[in-house]
Structure formats: C-alpha cells, structure tokens
Enzyme design. Structure first.
Site, PDB file in Angstrom:
ATOM      1  N   SER A 144      35.382  33.317  25.945  1.00 31.41           N
ATOM      2  CA  SER A 144      35.028  32.094  26.652  1.00 31.41           C
ATOM      3  C   SER A 144      34.099  31.246  25.783  1.00 31.41           C
ATOM      4  O   SER A 144      33.602  31.731  24.767  1.00 31.41           O
ATOM      5  CB  SER A 144      34.258  32.477  27.943  1.00 31.41           C
ATOM      6  OG  SER A 144      33.490  31.404  28.440  1.00 31.41           O
ATOM      7  N   TYR A 157      27.966  36.195  33.349  1.00 28.83           N
ATOM      8  CA  TYR A 157      29.236  35.847  32.706  1.00 28.83           C
ATOM      9  C   TYR A 157      29.036  35.670  31.197  1.00 28.83           C
ATOM     10  O   TYR A 157      29.803  36.180  30.382  1.00 28.83           O
ATOM     11  CB  TYR A 157      29.790  34.574  33.331  1.00 28.83           C
ATOM     12  CG  TYR A 157      31.162  34.134  32.891  1.00 28.83           C
ATOM     13  CD1 TYR A 157      31.312  33.085  31.995  1.00 28.83           C
ATOM     14  CD2 TYR A 157      32.302  34.723  33.399  1.00 28.83           C
ATOM     15  CE1 TYR A 157      32.569  32.646  31.598  1.00 28.83           C
ATOM     16  CE2 TYR A 157      33.569  34.301  33.021  1.00 28.83           C
ATOM     17  CZ  TYR A 157      33.689  33.262  32.120  1.00 28.83           C
ATOM     18  OH  TYR A 157      34.942  32.840  31.729  1.00 28.83           O
TER      19      TYR A 157
HETATM   20  P1  NAP Z   1      41.379  33.221  37.759  1.00 32.35           P
HETATM   21  O1  NAP Z   1      42.299  32.129  38.139  1.00 32.35           O
HETATM   22  O2  NAP Z   1      40.211  33.517  38.621  1.00 32.35           O
HETATM   23  O3  NAP Z   1      42.218  34.574  37.456  1.00 32.35           O
HETATM   24  C1  NAP Z   1      41.544  35.793  37.239  1.00 32.35           C
HETATM   25  C2  NAP Z   1      42.545  36.925  37.435  1.00 32.35           C
HETATM   26  O4  NAP Z   1      41.867  38.183  37.275  1.00 32.35           O
HETATM   27  C3  NAP Z   1      43.145  36.918  38.858  1.00 32.35           C
HETATM   28  O5  NAP Z   1      44.510  37.247  38.765  1.00 32.35           O
HETATM   29  C4  NAP Z   1      42.336  38.022  39.545  1.00 32.35           C
HETATM   30  O6  NAP Z   1      43.022  38.633  40.618  1.00 32.35           O
HETATM   31  C5  NAP Z   1      42.226  39.011  38.387  1.00 32.35           C
HETATM   32  N1  NAP Z   1      41.210  40.030  38.638  1.00 32.35           N
HETATM   33  C6  NAP Z   1      39.901  39.823  38.971  1.00 32.35           C
HETATM   34  N2  NAP Z   1      39.276  41.028  39.165  1.00 32.35           N
HETATM   35  C7  NAP Z   1      40.221  42.000  38.931  1.00 32.35           C
HETATM   36  C8  NAP Z   1      40.206  43.431  38.975  1.00 32.35           C
HETATM   37  N3  NAP Z   1      39.085  44.116  39.278  1.00 32.35           N
HETATM   38  N4  NAP Z   1      41.347  44.102  38.696  1.00 32.35           N
HETATM   39  C9  NAP Z   1      42.499  43.420  38.388  1.00 32.35           C
HETATM   40  N5  NAP Z   1      42.585  42.050  38.342  1.00 32.35           N
HETATM   41  C10 NAP Z   1      41.453  41.364  38.616  1.00 32.35           C
HETATM   42  O7  NAP Z   1      40.765  32.904  36.320  1.00 32.35           O
HETATM   43  P2  NAP Z   1      41.370  32.151  35.062  1.00 32.35           P
HETATM   44  O8  NAP Z   1      40.703  30.848  34.976  1.00 32.35           O
HETATM   45  O9  NAP Z   1      42.865  32.238  35.022  1.00 32.35           O
HETATM   46  O10 NAP Z   1      40.726  33.067  33.922  1.00 32.35           O
HETATM   47  C11 NAP Z   1      41.406  34.150  33.327  1.00 32.35           C
HETATM   48  C12 NAP Z   1      40.492  34.701  32.237  1.00 32.35           C
HETATM   49  O11 NAP Z   1      40.147  33.645  31.326  1.00 32.35           O
HETATM   50  C13 NAP Z   1      39.158  35.235  32.767  1.00 32.35           C
HETATM   51  O12 NAP Z   1      38.753  36.338  31.985  1.00 32.35           O
HETATM   52  C14 NAP Z   1      38.193  34.057  32.538  1.00 32.35           C
HETATM   53  O13 NAP Z   1      36.873  34.480  32.423  1.00 32.35           O
HETATM   54  C15 NAP Z   1      38.731  33.529  31.245  1.00 32.35           C
HETATM   55  N6  NAP Z   1      38.402  32.113  30.975  1.00 32.35           N
HETATM   56  C16 NAP Z   1      38.758  31.146  31.833  1.00 32.35           C
HETATM   57  C17 NAP Z   1      38.489  29.823  31.472  1.00 32.35           C
HETATM   58  C18 NAP Z   1      38.832  28.639  32.359  1.00 32.35           C
HETATM   59  O14 NAP Z   1      38.383  27.509  32.050  1.00 32.35           O
HETATM   60  N7  NAP Z   1      39.593  28.808  33.416  1.00 32.35           N
HETATM   61  C19 NAP Z   1      37.913  29.522  30.254  1.00 32.35           C
HETATM   62  C20 NAP Z   1      37.536  30.590  29.427  1.00 32.35           C
HETATM   63  C21 NAP Z   1      37.800  31.871  29.779  1.00 32.35           C
HETATM   64  P3  NAP Z   1      42.830  38.017  42.098  1.00 32.35           P
HETATM   65  O15 NAP Z   1      43.167  36.569  42.022  1.00 32.35           O
HETATM   66  O16 NAP Z   1      43.789  38.821  42.908  1.00 32.35           O
HETATM   67  O17 NAP Z   1      41.395  38.246  42.458  1.00 32.35           O
HETATM   68  C1  GCO Z   2      31.677  27.628  34.179  1.00 31.46           C
HETATM   69  C2  GCO Z   2      33.148  27.859  33.899  1.00 31.46           C
HETATM   70  C3  GCO Z   2      33.309  28.509  32.533  1.00 31.46           C
HETATM   71  C4  GCO Z   2      34.761  28.605  32.185  1.00 31.46           C
HETATM   72  C5  GCO Z   2      34.963  29.127  30.817  1.00 31.46           C
HETATM   73  C6  GCO Z   2      34.485  28.253  29.733  1.00 31.46           C
HETATM   74  O1  GCO Z   2      31.251  27.797  35.328  1.00 31.46           O
HETATM   75  O2  GCO Z   2      31.011  27.246  33.209  1.00 31.46           O
HETATM   76  O3  GCO Z   2      33.769  28.603  34.896  1.00 31.46           O
HETATM   77  O4  GCO Z   2      32.722  29.720  32.506  1.00 31.46           O
HETATM   78  O5  GCO Z   2      35.435  29.429  33.056  1.00 31.46           O
HETATM   79  O6  GCO Z   2      34.609  30.446  30.656  1.00 31.46           O
HETATM   80  O7  GCO Z   2      34.979  28.712  28.501  1.00 31.46           O
END
Ligand code: NAP
Ligand code: GCO
Length: 260
Positions: A144, A157
């Site tokens: 992230s 986080y």
């Molecule tokens: P999201 O929409 O919240 O998806 C997260 C997924 O992880 C969901 O399918 C959730 O299942 C699953 N999960 C959570 N706890 C779990 C567990 N204990 N066992 C199995 N599955 C579990 O998040 P996203 O935005 O797609 O993010 C995906 C990844 O990218 C995360 O690691 C997040 O930190 C990272 N990330 C996101 C962003 C962003 O801007 N969105 C940026 C940087 C990094 P449920 O929905 O069933 O709870």
């Molecule tokens: C926040 C966001 C971020 C993004 C991501 C950024 O509250 O700042 O949720 O954490 O998910 O990880 O790279």
C-alpha cells in the site's frame, strides 16, 4: 510475448471476490491461469464464482479465514490434492480500521495486523512448502501507500503494510534460491469498497487524493492487471523482493498546493 502467458498455471487469490482481488484474478485468468478464489463469506464467494464463469474464466472457490492457521493448512492441502499445484499466490485479503491511535483498542490494532501481515505469512508458509518442493513459484503481496507513508487514523494499517514490505523482501531472500520470486504491488488510491467511505464526492479526502495524485484521479482496479501479470509470469523470473507502486505518481511527488 510468451513471456507473459500463464497458460497451464494455477493461481490462488485471497479475498478475490471483489475489488482489487477480483480485478487481479480476472487479469491472471485472461492471461491463461486457472483460478482459485478465497474469501471468508460464502455468499460473496458464490456470487464471485458466477461472475468469473460469466466472463468465461475457470475458477474454483475456497472458503477459509486467512488468519486461521489450521483452516489455511487444510485449504492448501485440499487444493494441492484435489485441484492441483499452486503456481501463483496473491496475498490480497486485507482490512483497514480508521481510528485515531489514542482511541484505538489493542484488539482492533491486533485484528488489522492479523489479517494484513500475519495472514500473508501463514498462507505463504503453507503454499511455500509446496513451491519449494517443486523449485518454482510466484508470490505477490499486496502492499500500500502506507508501506511508505503515514496518515491520520490508519496506524495499524500502516504498521501492517510497512511490515508486509519487509516480509516480502525477507521471503524473497529465503526463497529465491528455490526459483520462487516473491514481490509486492503497492496500489495507490483505488476505487473499491474499502475506500468508499473516503471517496465520497465533496469529502475533503476525496478532493485531496485527486489533487495529490499527479494522474489526477483514483485508480481503477483494472489498472493493476499489467503489473500483476508481469509479476506472475516468466517475464519476472529474475525480479525478487521488489515492491512495484501503481499509484498514479503519488510517491514520486511532494504534491502541490490545492489552489495551484
Ligand atoms: P476490499 O474491497 O475490502 O476487499 C478485501 C477482501 O479481503 C474482501 O474480499 C474480504 O472479504 C477479504 N478478507 C478480509 N478479511 C479476510 C479474512 N480473514 N479471510 C479471507 N478473506 C478476507 O479491499 P480492496 O480495496 O479490494 O483491497 C484489497 C487489498 O488491497 C487489501 O489488502 C488492501 O489493503 C489493499 N489496498 C487497497 C487499496 C485501495 O485503494 N483500495 C490501495 C492499496 C492497497 P469480505 O468482503 O468477505 O470481508
Ligand atoms: C486510507 C485508504 C488507504 C488505501 C490504500 C492506499 O484510508 O488511507 O483506505 O489505506 O486503502 O492502502 O494505498
């Protein structure tokens, strides 16, 4: 371009039922990989498998909690025995809690560390044993901006994602000699369920991210596909311990005043 094909490969994506996980899994599937999709919710898993089938991809579903050591061990053994060898692992499942540190319960802090840092260790350990035996494999950890930057309210986080960056480098150090490439992807700010609360029109953080990102927009989950296929394919066979930030330029710049 055969360097990028994933024909004959099998990929496990944790938390692959929507958001970034589904987008990356679809990209792997379009490059030829057979998919194994994990989630903790049975309904979401069923719906996601229908979606993968709708777009013509071969996907299996595995319900397990990535933080539960015994469930993960059983799930990986089941996959290897009944579906086949795991060639590619994407540790994508993650949660976030936005709470000022002085108000955050240790239990909340621990839960975030559990899912975002300890679970990638647990899942990688059990998948890694098979990859080491086969002397081949690809592991991609989803990091992230918070692997590099701090932000109000996301202390747990940031600690987890910072730790995941170093876990990625250490896994690469231990496993490169077995022809296993371990790398990370650091998405910037992407439009998913996780960011929905801070991506509301008029929400100050929404406007801030659009001005803070040189590309001038939130990322679309599909923006991760190219990097994911690169790190999952033979094209990255000598790439180890790297975190590729896909962030529209956030980390490249100090930003500019909002009125400029
Ligand atoms: P999201 O929409 O919240 O998806 C997260 C997924 O992880 C969901 O399918 C959730 O299942 C699953 N999960 C959570 N706890 C779990 C567990 N204990 N066992 C199995 N599955 C579990 O998040 P996203 O935005 O797609 O993010 C995906 C990844 O990218 C995360 O690691 C997040 O930190 C990272 N990330 C996101 C962003 C962003 O801007 N969105 C940026 C940087 C990094 P449920 O929905 O069933 O709870
Ligand atoms: C926040 C966001 C971020 C993004 C991501 C950024 O509250 O700042 O949720 O954490 O998910 O990880 O790279």
């Amino acid at each position: 371009m055969n360097l990028f094909t994933l024909n004959g490969k099998r990929a496990l994506v944790t938390g692959g039922t929507h958001g970034l996980g589904m987008a990356m899994a679809k990209g792997l599937g379009q490059a030829g990989a057979e998919l194994i999709i994990n989630d903790i919710s049975a309904d979401k898993l069923d719906n996601a498998l229908k979606e993968y089938t709708r777009v013509g991809l071969k996907a299996h579903g595995l319900l397990f909690d990535v933080t539960n050591d015994a469930e993960v061990k059983n799930a990986i053994d089941k996959i290897e025995k009944e579906i086949g060898p795991i060639d590619i692992l994407i540790n994508n499942a993650g949660i976030i809690k936005r709470i000022p540190m002085v108000e955050m319960e240790a239990s909340d802090f621990r839960q975030v560390i559990d899912v975002d840092l300890i679970a990638p260790f647990i899942v990688s350990k059990y998948v890694g044993r098979h990859m080491i035996a086969r002397k081949a494999g690809k592991v991609i950890n989803i990091c992230s901006m918070m692997s590099e930057l701090g932000r109000d309210t996301v202390s747990a986080y940031a600690a987890a994602k910072g730790g995941l960056k170093m876990l990625t480098r250490n896994m690469a150090t231990e496993w490169a000699k077995y022809n296993i490439q371990v790398n990370g992807i650091g998405p910037g700010y992407f439009a998913t369920e996780q960011t929905a609360p801070i991506r509301v029109n008029g929400h100050p953080f929404n406007d801030f991210i659009i001005s803070r990102t040189p590309a001038g927009r939130w990322g679309n989950p599909e923006d991760l596909i190219g990097t994911t296929v690169f790190l999952a394919s033979a094209a990255s066979d000598f790439v180890n311990g790297q975190i590729i930030y896909v962030d529209g330029g956030i980390l490249a710049t100090i930003g500019k005043p909002s009125n400029e």
